[in-house]
Each structure stands twice: as C-alpha cells, then as structure tokens.
Design an enzyme around this catalytic site. Sequence first.
Site, PDB file in Angstrom:
ATOM      1  N   CYS B  48      28.782  38.191  54.886  1.00 25.59           N
ATOM      2  CA  CYS B  48      29.949  38.960  54.463  1.00 25.59           C
ATOM      3  C   CYS B  48      29.438  40.258  53.854  1.00 25.59           C
ATOM      4  CB  CYS B  48      30.722  38.142  53.429  1.00 25.59           C
ATOM      5  SG  CYS B  48      31.931  39.067  52.473  1.00 25.59           S
ATOM      6  N   HIS B  49      30.223  41.284  53.907  1.00 27.17           N
ATOM      7  CA  HIS B  49      29.790  42.589  53.416  1.00 27.17           C
ATOM      8  C   HIS B  49      29.301  42.584  51.983  1.00 27.17           C
ATOM      9  CE1 HIS B  49      30.069  47.008  52.735  1.00 27.17           C
ATOM     10  NE2 HIS B  49      29.618  46.995  53.953  1.00 27.17           N
ATOM     11  N   THR B  50      29.869  41.694  51.154  1.00 25.21           N
ATOM     12  CA  THR B  50      29.452  41.635  49.751  1.00 25.21           C
ATOM     13  C   THR B  50      27.989  41.197  49.613  1.00 25.21           C
ATOM     14  OG1 THR B  50      31.727  41.148  49.141  1.00 25.21           O
ATOM     15  CG2 THR B  50      30.058  40.662  47.485  1.00 25.21           C
ATOM     16  N   HIS B  70      27.540  33.426  50.783  1.00 25.47           N
ATOM     17  CA  HIS B  70      28.646  32.808  50.054  1.00 25.47           C
ATOM     18  C   HIS B  70      29.792  32.389  50.972  1.00 25.47           C
ATOM     19  CE1 HIS B  70      29.731  37.061  50.282  1.00 25.47           C
ATOM     20  NE2 HIS B  70      30.977  36.687  50.187  1.00 25.47           N
ATOM     21  N   GLU B  71      29.617  32.606  52.259  1.00 23.29           N
ATOM     22  CA  GLU B  71      30.618  32.116  53.214  1.00 23.29           C
ATOM     23  C   GLU B  71      29.927  30.991  53.951  1.00 23.29           C
ATOM     24  OE1 GLU B  71      33.278  35.904  54.720  1.00 23.29           O
ATOM     25  OE2 GLU B  71      32.213  34.755  56.237  1.00 23.29           O
ATOM     26  N   CYS B 100      38.400  26.001  37.312  1.00 22.33           N
ATOM     27  CA  CYS B 100      38.038  24.937  36.370  1.00 22.33           C
ATOM     28  C   CYS B 100      39.215  24.000  36.118  1.00 22.33           C
ATOM     29  CB  CYS B 100      37.538  25.537  35.058  1.00 22.33           C
ATOM     30  SG  CYS B 100      38.838  26.221  34.002  1.00 22.33           S
ATOM     31  N   CYS B 103      41.692  26.450  32.175  1.00 19.09           N
ATOM     32  CA  CYS B 103      41.967  27.695  31.463  1.00 19.09           C
ATOM     33  C   CYS B 103      43.379  28.210  31.775  1.00 19.09           C
ATOM     34  CB  CYS B 103      40.929  28.751  31.857  1.00 19.09           C
ATOM     35  SG  CYS B 103      41.071  29.300  33.575  1.00 19.09           S
ATOM     36  N   CYS B 106      43.851  29.210  35.476  1.00 24.12           N
ATOM     37  CA  CYS B 106      43.996  28.083  36.401  1.00 24.12           C
ATOM     38  C   CYS B 106      45.355  27.425  36.216  1.00 24.12           C
ATOM     39  CB  CYS B 106      42.865  27.066  36.207  1.00 24.12           C
ATOM     40  SG  CYS B 106      41.292  27.646  36.884  1.00 24.12           S
ATOM     41  N   CYS B 114      40.003  32.312  37.345  1.00 24.72           N
ATOM     42  CA  CYS B 114      39.513  31.332  36.376  1.00 24.72           C
ATOM     43  C   CYS B 114      38.621  31.995  35.329  1.00 24.72           C
ATOM     44  CB  CYS B 114      38.730  30.255  37.124  1.00 24.72           C
ATOM     45  SG  CYS B 114      37.835  29.086  36.081  1.00 24.72           S
ATOM     46  N   ARG B 118      35.265  32.667  37.351  1.00 24.15           N
ATOM     47  CA  ARG B 118      35.591  33.805  38.208  1.00 24.15           C
ATOM     48  C   ARG B 118      34.320  34.526  38.645  1.00 24.15           C
ATOM     49  NH1 ARG B 118      38.753  38.425  34.744  1.00 24.15           N
ATOM     50  NH2 ARG B 118      40.107  36.679  34.201  1.00 24.15           N
ATOM     51  N   CYS B 178      35.649  33.079  52.505  1.00 26.76           N
ATOM     52  CA  CYS B 178      35.693  34.371  51.821  1.00 26.76           C
ATOM     53  C   CYS B 178      36.583  35.374  52.537  1.00 26.76           C
ATOM     54  CB  CYS B 178      34.302  34.958  51.592  1.00 26.76           C
ATOM     55  SG  CYS B 178      34.329  36.593  50.799  1.00 26.76           S
ATOM     56  N   ARG B 373      32.326  38.487  62.620  1.00 28.96           N
ATOM     57  CA  ARG B 373      31.582  37.489  61.875  1.00 28.96           C
ATOM     58  C   ARG B 373      30.491  36.887  62.772  1.00 28.96           C
ATOM     59  NH1 ARG B 373      32.794  39.453  57.767  1.00 28.96           N
ATOM     60  NH2 ARG B 373      33.522  38.426  55.868  1.00 28.96           N
TER      61      ARG B 373
END
Lengths: 380, 379
Positions: B48-50, B70-71, B100, B103, B106, B114, B118, B178, B373
């Site tokens: 992913c670009h991030t 993260h994907e 979680c 909080c 959530c 969260c 987060r 993501c 992708r």
Amino acid sequence: MSSTVGQVIRCKAAVSWEAGKPLVIEEVEVAPPQNMEVRVKILFTSLCHTDVYFWEAKGQTPLFPRIFGHEAGGIVESIGEGVTDLKPGDKVLPIFTGECKECRHCKSSESNMCDLLRINTDRGAMLEDGKTRFSKNGQPIHHFLGTSTFSEYTVIHVGCLAKINPEAPLDKVCVLSCGISTGLGATLNVAKPTKGSTVAIFGLGAVGLAAAEGARIAGASRIIGVDLNPSRFEEAKKFGLTEFVNPKDHNKPVQEVLVEMTDGGVDRSVECTGNVNAMISAFECVHDGWGVAVLVGVPNKDDAFKTHPINLLNERTLKGTFFGNYKPRSDIPAVVEKYMNKELEVEKFITHKVTFSEINKAFEYMLKGESLRCIISMEN
Amino acid sequence: MSTTAGKVLKCKAAVAWEAGKPLVIEEVEVAPPQKMEVRVKILFTSLCHTDLYFWEAKAQDSVFPRIFGHEASGIVESVGEDVTELVPGDHVLPVFTGECRDCAHCKSEESNMCTLLRINTDRGVMINDEKSRFSINGKPIYHFVGTSTFSEYTVVHVGCLAKINPLAPMDKVCVLSCGISTGLGATLNVAKPKKGSSVAIFGLGAVGLGAAEGARLAGASRVIGVDFKNSRYEEAKKFGVTEFINPKDYTKPVQEVIAEMTDGGVDRSVECTGNIDAMISAFECVHDGWGVAVLVGVPHKDAIFKTPPINFLNERTLKGTFFGNYKPRSDLPSVVEMYMNKELEVEKFITHEVPFAEINKAFELMLKGEGLRCIIKME
C-alpha cells in the site's frame, strides 16, 4: 377589511431615507398584491442585526429610500391572483427567505435555499414586475428582503409567508421569523446534539442564545458559552448556559481552552458571531471521532476559513446553516407550536418594547448592545 | 502449529535496513505473543502507498531496520495471555489501526479512532513492553503500524485483528485490510450517496477506485472521476466511473467545470489524493443546499485547507474520514461478507502477483505507477 381589497392603502411606514440616519414615520401608499403576492397588516415587528447592517450600508451598494424590517407577525389583508394557500384573516409570519415548493431545493429534504425566493439583499422590488408596491407622492420606496415589515401594511410573495396557529400571540412569536429560529434550528436541525452531550456556543447575542435554547431542549449536559463580553454571561444563564469562556482571559487559543475543559473537545459547537477566527475555533474545539461544528454567523466577504486538514481526517465534521435549515412555510409553523406547547421559551428573548413611532429607540438599544429583542408595536 | 506455541519462531522476513533501499529477505526470530497479543502466520500480503511513504522516509523520520506491510491475510498461530476472542487456526486480517472496545471512541457509534490502538506511524515496538518481537542475532527489528506483514510470522495486538469468514479466499480479501476499505467506507459510511445521485471521485488509484466501487454499490447515477492521468480512465470504467475529467485540460478551476457539468454541483464528492488543492476543489464542487464532501487522502503536514465561509453557510458539509470509518474488529468482517455475497468485487483491484522472494517488484510497480494492487504470496 374587505373594503380595501384591490385598492391602494394609505398607511404609516418607517422610511429610511439615507444610510445610518433615523427612520422617519411617513404616510405611504401600498399597492394591492399582484400575482402570487399577499398584502399583510403587520401587528408587531422586531429589529434584527441584519436590518441594522443594511441600514448602515457601510459595505455594500446602498438602496434608498427603503423600508426595512423582516422579523414580524401579521394578518393577511388581501391576496393576489394565484394565491390559494392563504386567505384574508390568516395569521402569518413574514420570512426574509422563501419556499416556492417546486424547485430542487424545496423538494430536497435537506435544503431550505429555494432557487426562486432565497434571500436577496440587493433586490428592492417585487419579482413579479420588478417594481415596488410602496410609494410616497409617486416616488417609489424600495423593499428589503421581500418583507419590509416596518410598515403598517406590506406586500410579500406568498412563498415567504408562514401560516401559523391563530391562537399564537403575535407580540411574542414575531421574533421567531428570523434570529431565534436561525439559532434554534442550527442546533436542533443541524448540530443535533444528543441527550447528555456537550455543546459550545460562540457568540451570546439573540442567535447564540437561541442556539443555546436548542441545546437545552435537546438535553445537552454542558452548554459552554464563548463571548468577549462578560456582561452577557449572567443573562445567558437563563438560556441553559452552564459555563462561560472569555477568550480574552486566556493566553492560548480558545479552542485549546475548550479542549482541556472537555477531555478532548465538545461534541457539538455552534458559531453565531460571523468572526472568521471564531469560526475556526468553533471547528477546532470539537472532539475528534465524532465532533460536529455548525457555522451560522455571516462573515465579511473577504475572510477565508482556514484549518489543518488533519482536523477533518480525524473525523470532525464541519457544516454551515442558513435560517436554521428551516423551510419557511413547511417548518416555521412547527416552531410556533413548540412555543405553544411550552417546549420553547420565547419571552426571555424579549427585553424591550416600543411603539411604532418610537422605532428609532430599537435601533439605539441594538447599537449600544443593550437589548436582545425589542418588540415594535404597530398599533398605538 | 501448537508445537510452536510459546517458542521463538525462526522464519523469513523482508527487512528494510535503510530508507529507500530494496528490502532483503532475512531469517528473523519472532518472539511469542505477550499479553493481548497474537502471533499470526501471514499467507498473503499486498503493498500500500503508506508502506512506500514510510519506507522512502523523505518527509519524516522512520525507524530502521523495519519490517513494513499492513495489508494482509493470515491464520492465528498462537495467542498471548488474556486473548479470548481468537484461537489458533482463526482466519484474520491484520489492520493498521485497532479497536480496544473500551475507550470512548470504540464505544461511540460514530468513531473508529480507538484511543489505545489508533494508527501510530512513529511507534516501532509493541505497546505491552515497548519492545519489538522481531530480531536478528539479538538485534531488534522494528514493527510498522502494529502489523509488519512482510514476514512469514508477525505479532499483532488482538485489537488490530479482524476475524473473518474462514471460507473467504485469503489471496483476495487481504486487500480489504486497508486501501480498498478506506475508499469503500468513505463512500458508503460517510458520503452516503443516495440511489441516483451524482458523485465526484478525486484520484483514481486504489483508494479512489474503492470509493467509486462504493458509489456503484450505492446506485449512484453518475460517478465522475477526476485525475491528472488520462490512462486511468479506461481502468476506472470497470469500477463504475461514468465520466472523466483531467483538470489539466481546463484553464478554469476543476470545481467550476464540475459545477457546470452537474447543474450546480455534485451531490457527493470523495477526495482520495491528499493534494490540498484537490481537497479544496472537492469541497467547492458539491451542490449548495445538500452537498457533502469527504476527505480521505492524507496531505503533507504543512498543508492548509482554505475556503470562503459562504461555502458552508449555503449548506455544504465537509467531513473527513479515517479507514472508511470502519471499526476494524466490528465492521471489517462484514466487508468480507459483501465480497462473499458478490456485492463487492475485489478481483478487479488485483493487477499483479509475485512470490515473497520478489517482493521488491511490488515496490517497483508502485513507484512506476503501474497496477493497482500486487499480491505478495508468502509460501
């Protein structure tokens, strides 16, 4: 009343001949209503800041002589061709913006910005023929916002009249045709605070206090008033305000003060000053994740609203509203009913009362910042 | 799998030793999960670009050496203390942000941000002990956004794992953890276009096309794609985009072009580039009275959003969203179900596939702007 139908009426009006000069009570001629128009006998009217702004005519092209006034309550005297929704004797509130019921905006459940009849501060004549219905010795006198309620009789497009409960006391509900509904609706229709939530109100004039009244009705647990003038705080308690912040008392930006007081930010904010910095503060003081800020006050044209985009990406919402998002004909009668049901309190907004001949006192009170609403009683 | 529970695992991971340099497949040690953690065997992951942005580390600091990714999709290998919601063998999607469930965020229906879990792009360790679970010869390798899926095994907080339908094909649904959900949710959860409405989408990369897919699912009648690259239009038609505007083709601002095409403005717009001018255009192109603009793309930190206030006073709404406003654990499984029900189409987002050993090809494709992708197959 039927004896005046179709005829020119001679009556008293408070004419503004020149920007910023006291109004003069004159005898004027009021022509009968044309297609889709209604002639209304005004019983009570009140002064709103927008009248003062255009009477002062500092920032825009002046149009004089003019009859101001747009917050009022009256009774229909006669109707023009094509008018089916109203008849002589109906109790009405004239509104500075209208509802044709046919355009895309009127048909949308979300908008009240009628394509045909939305507020137009430049126009001084009636849509039907581009002419005015007021004159004195043949000299035309310009309309204001399609209402011109500083006159014993006025002519208004049927789309700009809300037909209300005949039992409603006009000397009270006249103030619902502009400022108070604007603030009330900003909260109830747009910000929509949930029961127990926290709300910040920027600006504690009539519009802001009405927004606070909306928060009170919605069951907000904390209503925080923000104003530069501390003398407003005492009065504001009557409207449900629980706490006050004067930005002048703090070195840091007021949004930071509010965020600290509320563990991350308020749930809702309503901005009623038109000051662009207050608008930015009102946005940045709402909680991330769920906060909604509603802008009501009208700023000067050149000011830009500016914020860091992260404030949006962390799930804050920014909305604006016009006339509390109320559709004039469809929704204002229900606001009157809220008063009749004793949900909405109106008397506390009315701080002064004068007779029509003393109308200039209403301007003085407002210019000195001494009043919330001053009722002008047309009958002596 | 139970034989590895409680033990350090040795496995392959694609380690970024230095900003902007190709990843190196190394043998790493992955410690067992601690309290509230889960060790996951990753089956498929995508770029992913991030990941790219923090790997390049041009505009901000990033810790190195680091395991990005993260994907992904995976299977639970073992769980740490106090983990009750997941058991070994469960199919999961790791998510770069968590839930979680305790909080205020959530508990709010409206937020997915969260307080505890987060997104945190600075953190390279686990919250429980502030240490990494990855090491090579005793030297720690840092985590990325709590997921680090460019590894055969990873350790993730239980709040950052969405338990999904075990029948869902892992090589497809990994992309839902993501970018595509971000775009899809921006439209379905935040912009919420009505059937027959008009929607403008700014930026036709994977996130923008996810947003367009959302507009298609919602029954929008016109989906207007805005992008500087004409070549993206053809691809975008598969995602329901009906018209295309390249701002470079006009001398006037693109919001004026859109307003003219739509009799006053679109009903909804979704901004997926992060370019500040595009964000302002996306807001100013929606219709007064009822228009809603949703900002998705993340700009650089000095950007300022600026507009004349009248644009709010005439009843336009401006919203922002994060991860499509989806709560990772509560909502993502239903996005997988949308795919399983054949409502949501995912295959069209997947344009390439490479084995783990060739992971750097995925970076090359993204740097060249080729493809949407690229699936990286771990086995």
